[in-house]
Write a protein that holds these residues in place. Structure first.
Motif, PDB file in Angstrom:
ATOM      1  N   GLY A 151       0.274  -0.781   0.422  1.00 38.77           N
ATOM      2  CA  GLY A 151       0.487   0.401   0.052  1.00 38.77           C
ATOM      3  C   GLY A 151       1.297   1.598   0.018  1.00 38.77           C
ATOM      4  O   GLY A 151       0.023   1.922  -0.885  1.00 38.77           O
ATOM      5  N   ARG A 152       1.807   0.895   0.624  1.00 41.50           N
ATOM      6  CA  ARG A 152       2.537   2.293   0.524  1.00 41.50           C
ATOM      7  C   ARG A 152       2.809   2.846  -0.771  1.00 41.50           C
ATOM      8  O   ARG A 152       3.740   4.214  -1.101  1.00 41.50           O
ATOM      9  N   PHE A 153       3.784   1.961  -1.550  1.00 33.94           N
ATOM     10  CA  PHE A 153       3.387   2.610  -2.919  1.00 33.94           C
ATOM     11  C   PHE A 153       2.312   2.474  -4.085  1.00 33.94           C
ATOM     12  O   PHE A 153       2.358   2.671  -5.246  1.00 33.94           O
ATOM     13  N   ALA A 154       1.268   2.926  -3.436  1.00 31.88           N
ATOM     14  CA  ALA A 154       0.516   2.959  -4.622  1.00 31.88           C
ATOM     15  C   ALA A 154       0.227   4.347  -5.398  1.00 31.88           C
ATOM     16  O   ALA A 154      -0.015   4.088  -6.490  1.00 31.88           O
ATOM     17  N   ASP A 155       1.177   5.199  -4.702  1.00 31.86           N
ATOM     18  CA  ASP A 155       1.070   6.754  -5.941  1.00 31.86           C
ATOM     19  C   ASP A 155       2.617   6.663  -6.112  1.00 31.86           C
ATOM     20  O   ASP A 155       3.238   7.822  -6.708  1.00 31.86           O
ATOM     21  N   PHE A 156       3.479   5.508  -6.055  1.00 31.62           N
ATOM     22  CA  PHE A 156       4.826   5.315  -6.679  1.00 31.62           C
ATOM     23  C   PHE A 156       4.491   6.016  -8.755  1.00 31.62           C
ATOM     24  O   PHE A 156       5.567   6.555  -8.808  1.00 31.62           O
ATOM     25  N   TYR A 157       4.181   5.403  -9.429  1.00 28.60           N
ATOM     26  CA  TYR A 157       3.899   5.807 -10.566  1.00 28.60           C
ATOM     27  C   TYR A 157       3.254   7.466 -10.496  1.00 28.60           C
ATOM     28  O   TYR A 157       3.762   7.766 -11.549  1.00 28.60           O
ATOM     29  N   PRO A 158       2.531   7.596 -10.080  1.00 28.79           N
ATOM     30  CA  PRO A 158       2.118   9.566 -10.538  1.00 28.79           C
ATOM     31  C   PRO A 158       3.516  10.037  -9.829  1.00 28.79           C
ATOM     32  O   PRO A 158       3.029  11.183 -10.781  1.00 28.79           O
ATOM     33  N   SER A 159       3.993   9.724  -8.824  1.00 30.51           N
ATOM     34  CA  SER A 159       5.050  10.467  -8.892  1.00 30.51           C
ATOM     35  C   SER A 159       6.140  10.432  -9.524  1.00 30.51           C
ATOM     36  O   SER A 159       7.197  11.054  -9.235  1.00 30.51           O
ATOM     37  N   LEU A 160       6.007   9.568 -10.554  1.00 26.95           N
ATOM     38  CA  LEU A 160       7.211   9.490 -11.459  1.00 26.95           C
ATOM     39  C   LEU A 160       6.859  10.640 -13.257  1.00 26.95           C
ATOM     40  O   LEU A 160       6.944  10.243 -14.048  1.00 26.95           O
ATOM     41  N   GLY A 161       5.089  10.836 -13.061  1.00 27.64           N
ATOM     42  CA  GLY A 161       5.103  11.451 -14.092  1.00 27.64           C
ATOM     43  C   GLY A 161       3.981  10.673 -14.913  1.00 27.64           C
ATOM     44  O   GLY A 161       2.762  11.250 -16.430  1.00 27.64           O
ATOM     45  N   PHE A 162       3.204   9.333 -15.083  1.00 30.23           N
ATOM     46  CA  PHE A 162       2.547   8.865 -14.715  1.00 30.23           C
ATOM     47  C   PHE A 162       1.198   9.320 -14.439  1.00 30.23           C
ATOM     48  O   PHE A 162       0.512   9.818 -13.176  1.00 30.23           O
ATOM     49  N   THR A 163      -0.023   9.197 -15.905  1.00 28.43           N
ATOM     50  CA  THR A 163      -1.265   9.696 -15.296  1.00 28.43           C
ATOM     51  C   THR A 163      -2.096   8.175 -14.681  1.00 28.43           C
ATOM     52  O   THR A 163      -1.846   7.139 -15.310  1.00 28.43           O
ATOM     53  N   GLY A 164      -3.121   8.423 -13.758  1.00 26.04           N
ATOM     54  CA  GLY A 164      -4.527   7.679 -14.819  1.00 26.04           C
ATOM     55  C   GLY A 164      -4.937   7.446 -12.650  1.00 26.04           C
ATOM     56  O   GLY A 164      -4.535   7.880 -12.302  1.00 26.04           O
ATOM     57  N   GLN A 165      -6.223   6.522 -13.012  1.00 24.33           N
ATOM     58  CA  GLN A 165      -6.600   6.212 -11.680  1.00 24.33           C
ATOM     59  C   GLN A 165      -6.881   4.690 -11.690  1.00 24.33           C
ATOM     60  O   GLN A 165      -7.023   4.239 -12.320  1.00 24.33           O
ATOM     61  N   ASP A 166      -7.890   4.264  -9.904  1.00 24.94           N
ATOM     62  CA  ASP A 166      -7.675   3.194 -10.053  1.00 24.94           C
ATOM     63  C   ASP A 166      -6.317   1.799 -10.653  1.00 24.94           C
ATOM     64  O   ASP A 166      -6.952   1.352 -11.028  1.00 24.94           O
ATOM     65  N   GLY A 167      -5.328   2.580 -10.339  1.00 25.94           N
ATOM     66  CA  GLY A 167      -4.667   1.485 -10.196  1.00 25.94           C
ATOM     67  C   GLY A 167      -3.881   1.687 -11.554  1.00 25.94           C
ATOM     68  O   GLY A 167      -3.070   0.692 -11.881  1.00 25.94           O
ATOM     69  N   ASP A 168      -4.908   2.308 -12.857  1.00 25.66           N
ATOM     70  CA  ASP A 168      -3.864   1.783 -13.784  1.00 25.66           C
ATOM     71  C   ASP A 168      -3.523   3.670 -14.436  1.00 25.66           C
ATOM     72  O   ASP A 168      -4.103   4.251 -14.545  1.00 25.66           O
ATOM     73  N   PHE A 169      -2.285   3.298 -14.766  1.00 22.39           N
ATOM     74  CA  PHE A 169      -1.356   4.260 -15.277  1.00 22.39           C
ATOM     75  C   PHE A 169      -0.546   4.914 -16.372  1.00 22.39           C
ATOM     76  O   PHE A 169      -0.189   3.449 -16.914  1.00 22.39           O
ATOM     77  N   ARG A 170      -0.798   5.748 -16.570  1.00 23.58           N
ATOM     78  CA  ARG A 170       0.583   5.298 -18.082  1.00 23.58           C
ATOM     79  C   ARG A 170       0.995   7.335 -17.968  1.00 23.58           C
ATOM     80  O   ARG A 170       1.265   7.495 -18.221  1.00 23.58           O
ATOM     81  N   HIS A 171       2.624   7.157 -19.269  1.00 18.99           N
ATOM     82  CA  HIS A 171       3.110   7.614 -19.633  1.00 18.99           C
ATOM     83  C   HIS A 171       3.190   7.718 -20.798  1.00 18.99           C
ATOM     84  O   HIS A 171       3.832   6.763 -21.792  1.00 18.99           O
ATOM     85  N   ASP A 172       3.314   9.343 -21.455  1.00 23.79           N
ATOM     86  CA  ASP A 172       2.564   9.408 -22.605  1.00 23.79           C
ATOM     87  C   ASP A 172       5.181   9.731 -23.101  1.00 23.79           C
ATOM     88  O   ASP A 172       4.718  10.148 -24.298  1.00 23.79           O
ATOM     89  N   LEU A 173       5.349   9.950 -22.619  1.00 22.84           N
ATOM     90  CA  LEU A 173       7.016  10.112 -22.377  1.00 22.84           C
ATOM     91  C   LEU A 173       7.157  11.180 -23.303  1.00 22.84           C
ATOM     92  O   LEU A 173       8.488  11.224 -23.925  1.00 22.84           O
TER      93      LEU A 173
END
Length: 622
Positions: free
Chosen positions: A578-600
């Motif tokens: 749980g402590r890493f739920a925001d890992f991808y958003p912290s790196l510039g990924f966007t999305g919600q409900d656990g599904d994220f994408r980075h447009d590069l």
């Protein structure tokens, strides 16, 4: 105690077990009779109770397959009790009587949809003699024994296709009734020799990926006897004793825990009357009993076992009610100590309650208390640990220290599929971590600490030399495991060979040495041009050093350079990530409900205190 625990479990069920789900594992662990454990498994294995327990979110679900060459009716219930005691809720699929061959060779019609993570196939000597026309013909028996390992090898090949997962086989005991029907000693010896060769061939099958072979002789020694009584053999068709099935269920449960990455990794040891005989604060260091004649020999034996466990990756720690300086001096200076100060990754000798000290040790080592095994001669201390830290495994030591080492070894709480180079040096890796912590205490700032640490990561593509460790990381990592996916060795090899996915390891070094392979990552290429990080895991040893950010940053750059349209990542919540739920958003990924994408389009800078090695590999999608 056994009767009280079973009575309480019945009362909890009547009252609605969901409200007391946290009490179930402890009650199950207190059962010391095989029949009571079967009764408890039957009590808790019904659909309504299973649904109620699952709804609490306290239990990890797992699908199991169960095959056998004889009647094993108690086994599903014993497995349920053994696994619920460890916080795992099984759903078990079975087949008809003696259908173990047909089920797998026909494509697993009963088990395929269940997709069991582990399938146990318990074979007795029926698997040999059902194809022997004349059991008194020693040559025919020899030929059948010689053929069975190859048949099981072909069976395992079919098993890989369906249902897949981990297969658990066993060596076959030669029953007394089969063995004793020969009246001449020459034939007895001839058949026994053929039987031993057959079992050696079956044990060799453990060299295949995702295959575990249990030695029936060892389990029988724990149970007292492998064979069912003659009456149970005739009335119920049982080949195995209740006690053996119980021991077998517990061993299969350990295999399941290893498959789920739930293997224990830390041995928490008392000192007085445990690692040595006597009380150091009262008796003095010279009077401690270690080595030599009994009881010193028993305490030295426990130390030697602990030393051997540490050489296989188990972290050793001390948790003792003692004055710290006195305890440390005894460990360092007693001439008969098998263990020395450098063998321990953490040391707590004080007068605080031991459950709190165990939690402190876990925090220092950055591991969960559920990865700990507590060994203490004092029943009161064991009871307190069980009451306040029920997730810690507590070894029930006998009153006689002569049995201490055997009790710890027999518990099998550190069993895993295979050892890696990192396992063998884990103790030294954690001691180097202590040096890093000392550096952190003296650093002016966290950034200064990270720069002085001089971390460097190297990407390694999956191969024969690192494949076992990469698979192990996916299997054993719980905290930084972003999706919870655990790949088997055969699955990784197959997907790499077919080009379905690419797998990588990440090695880290720093100013204090080589941390080994600390991360693993799986990449796939989507049909729309995106790359997907199917899973990313990282050892807790290297948290908070920006390594995870550097790894994903390298993936993003590799994807951009390869012309990918984007990179996807997922976070699937588990009990520990749980402590890493925001890992991808912290790196510039966007999305919600656990599904994220980075447009590069905009890539964050890589942390400049993490260097990137060259000459090994580069991330790519197949």
């Amino acid at each position: 105690m056994t009767g009280d625990a079973l009575t309480e479990l019945r009362a909890l069920k009547r009252a609605g077990i969901a409200g007391s789900a946290e009490r179930v594992p402890g009650l199950l662990r207190s059962l010391d009779d095989a029949l009571d454990r079967e009764a408890a498994g039957m009590l808790l294995g019904g659909r309504a109770v299973r649904t109620a327990l699952a709804a609490t979110g306290r239990y990890t679900p797992v699908a199991l397959g169960l095959l056998a060459s004889s009647t094993v009716d108690p086994l599903p219930h014993l497995l349920t009790a053994a696994l619920l005691a460890e916080g795992v809720q099984p759903e078990t699929g079975t087949t008809g009587f003696n259908q173990w061959r047909f089920e797998i060779l026909s494509g697993a019609p009963n088990l395929k949809e269940l997709a069991p993570a582990v399938t146990a196939c318990l074979l007795d000597d029926t698997a040999v003699f059902e194809k022997v026309a004349d059991p008194l013909d020693a040559a025919e028996v020899e030929a059948r024994c010689a053929a069975l390992p190859a048949e099981l090898d072909a069976w395992l090949t079919a098993f890989e296709g369906a249902p897949g997962g981990v297969a658990v086989l066993n060596t076959l005991p030669l029953s007394a009734l089969r063995r004793d029907r020969y009246v001449d000693y020459a034939t007895k010896a001839r058949v026994e020799a053929a039987w031993h060769r057959m079992n050696a061939g079956i044990l060799d099958l453990a060299g295949r990926p995702n295959v575990v072979v249990l030695a029936t002789e060892s389990l029988a020694a724990r149970a007292g006897s492998a064979a069912a009584t003659d009456r149970m053999r005739h009335i119920a068709g049982h080949a195995w004793s209740q006690e053996f099935l119980d021991a077998y269920a517990r061993e299969v449960a350990r295999v399941v825990l290893a498959r789920l990455g739930r293997t224990r990794k830390c041995l928490v040891l008392d000192l007085d009357h445990t690692l040595w005989g006597g009380v150091v604060g009262d008796d003095g260091i010279p009077a401690l009993k270690i080595g030599g004649s009994f009881p010193g020999s028993a305490h030295a034996e426990l130390q030697a076992l602990a030393k051997d466990l540490s050489r296989q990756g188990v972290l050793l720690t001390v948790c003792s009610k003692n004055d710290d300086a006195v305890a440390r001096e005894a460990v360092a200076t007693h001439p008969d100590m098998v263990l020395g100060p450098d063998d321990f990754s953490a040391f707590r000798a004080n007068w605080d309650p031991k459950p709190g000290n165990a939690a402190s040790i876990a925090a220092e080592l950055n591991i969960g208390t559920d990865s700990m095994v507590f060994v203490d001669d004092n029943p009161a201390e064991r009871g307190l640990m069980e009451a306040q830290r029920p997730e810690v495994a507590v070894v029930a030591l006998p009153d006689d220290p002569a049995g201490y080492a055997s009790a710890v070894a027999r518990a099998g709480l550190f069993n895993q599929f295979a050892l890696t180079d990192e396992d063998r040096v884990r103790g030294s890796l954690y001691r180097a971590r202590a040096q890093r912590d000392e550096l952190l205490q003296t650093a002016v700032s966290v950034e200064d600490y990270l720069r002085e640490l001089a971390s460097e990561i190297t990407v390694e593509e999956y191969g024969t030399l690192n494949g076992a460790r990469i698979t192990q990381l996916f299997g054993k990592t719980n905290q930084f495991n972003l999706t919870g996916i655990r790949y088997g060795a055969d699955e990784v090899a197959r997907r790499v060979e077919t080009g379905q996915a690419a797998f990588f390891g990440v090695r880290a070094t720093d100013a204090f040495g080589d941390n080994g392979l600390v991360g693993a990552l799986a990449l796939v290429r989507e049909t729309d041009g995106d790359w997907t990080i199917e899973n990313f895991v990282l050892s807790c040893r290297v948290f908070s050093r920006s390594i995870e950010q550097a790894v994903v940053g390298l993936v993003l750059r590799a994807a951009r350079d390869a012309g990918a349209t984007g990179v996807r990542g997922r976070h699937v919540p588990t009990a520990k990530n749980g402590r890493f739920a925001d890992f991808y958003p912290s790196l510039g990924f966007t999305g919600q409900d656990g599904d994220f994408r980075h447009d590069l389009t905009q890539l964050a800078e890589l942390p400049d205190w993490v260097a990137v090695g060259t000459g090994e590999g580069k991330f790519h999608a197949p």
